[in-house]
Design a protein around this motif. Structure first.
Motif, PDB file in Angstrom:
ATOM      1  N   ARG A   4       0.875  -1.177  -0.011  1.00 35.50           N
ATOM      2  CA  ARG A   4       0.009   0.026   0.123  1.00 35.50           C
ATOM      3  C   ARG A   4       0.811   1.258  -0.039  1.00 35.50           C
ATOM      4  N   ARG A   7      -1.781   7.863   0.457  1.00 32.24           N
ATOM      5  CA  ARG A   7      -2.753   8.609  -0.298  1.00 32.24           C
ATOM      6  C   ARG A   7      -2.459  10.000  -0.364  1.00 32.24           C
ATOM      7  N   THR A   8      -1.954  10.641   0.810  1.00 29.84           N
ATOM      8  CA  THR A   8      -1.703  12.095   0.948  1.00 29.84           C
ATOM      9  C   THR A   8      -0.282  12.104   1.193  1.00 29.84           C
ATOM     10  N   ASP A 101      -0.689   7.405  -3.755  1.00 30.43           N
ATOM     11  CA  ASP A 101      -1.837   6.635  -4.343  1.00 30.43           C
ATOM     12  C   ASP A 101      -2.833   7.498  -4.435  1.00 30.43           C
ATOM     13  N   VAL A 102      -3.066   8.297  -5.516  1.00 28.50           N
ATOM     14  CA  VAL A 102      -4.279   9.217  -5.756  1.00 28.50           C
ATOM     15  C   VAL A 102      -4.985   8.332  -6.559  1.00 28.50           C
ATOM     16  N   ASP A 103      -6.454   8.714  -6.443  1.00 30.86           N
ATOM     17  CA  ASP A 103      -7.331   8.226  -7.708  1.00 30.86           C
ATOM     18  C   ASP A 103      -7.192   9.047  -8.819  1.00 30.86           C
ATOM     19  N   GLU A 104      -7.183   8.447 -10.010  1.00 37.51           N
ATOM     20  CA  GLU A 104      -7.367   9.526 -11.004  1.00 37.51           C
ATOM     21  C   GLU A 104      -8.594   9.752 -11.426  1.00 37.51           C
ATOM     22  N   GLU A 105      -8.888  11.086 -11.615  1.00 33.79           N
ATOM     23  CA  GLU A 105     -10.263  11.484 -12.220  1.00 33.79           C
ATOM     24  C   GLU A 105     -10.120  11.633 -13.841  1.00 33.79           C
ATOM     25  N   ASP A 106     -11.319  11.110 -14.538  1.00 31.24           N
ATOM     26  CA  ASP A 106     -11.557  11.101 -15.708  1.00 31.24           C
ATOM     27  C   ASP A 106     -11.921  12.368 -16.318  1.00 31.24           C
TER      28      ASP A 106
END
Length: 106
Positions: A4, A7-8, A101-106
C-alpha cells in the motif's frame, strides 16, 4: 504482495515520523535487553540515518519523490528479519518510488 502507498502527503509524512518512532522504540528495547549496552546492532545507525534524511528533507521542503530506492533499503534487505517495522519501511520506499496513491479522475 503489493504494498500500500500513502494516499496523501500528510499520510506519507506520518509514516516517516512513525518509522523514526519505531526505530527509537527498537533501540530502547535493544538497550534494555542487551548485556553490553555500548553495542547495538550494526544496522541501527545506517537505518536511522536513512530515515532521518527523508524526514529532514520533508521538514525543510527539499524532499522529492524518485525512482530509486531510499538509502535505508540496502540495510533493510540485509536485516529485514531483525526489524519489526520492515513493512512500514517498504511502504515508505514504495511511495517514494511510485508517488502517492491518488485516484485518477477522468
Amino acid at each position: 504482495m503489493s504494498l500500500r502507498r500513502a494516499r496523501t502527503a500528510e499520510e506519507y509524512a506520518e509514516w516517516v515520523k512513525n518509522a523514526l518512532f519505531e526505530l527509537e522504540d527498537l533501540k530502547n528495547c535493544l538497550l534494555y535487553d542487551a548485556e553490553d549496552l555500548a553495542r547495538s546492532p550494526a544496522y541501527i545507525e545506517p537505518l536511522e540515518e536513512g530515515i532521518r534524511q527523508v524526514y529532514d528533507a520533508m521538514a525543510n521542503g527539499s524532499y522529492h519523490f524518485g525512482r530509486e530506492d531510499l538509502l535505508f533499503m540496502d540495510v533493510l534487505r540485509r536485516f529485514e528479519h531483525e526489524i519489526p517495522f520492515h513493512t512500514l519501511l517498504k511502504q515508505i520506499n514504495e511511495t517514494h518510488r511510485k508517488g502517492l496513491d491518488v485516484d485518477e479522475e477522468d
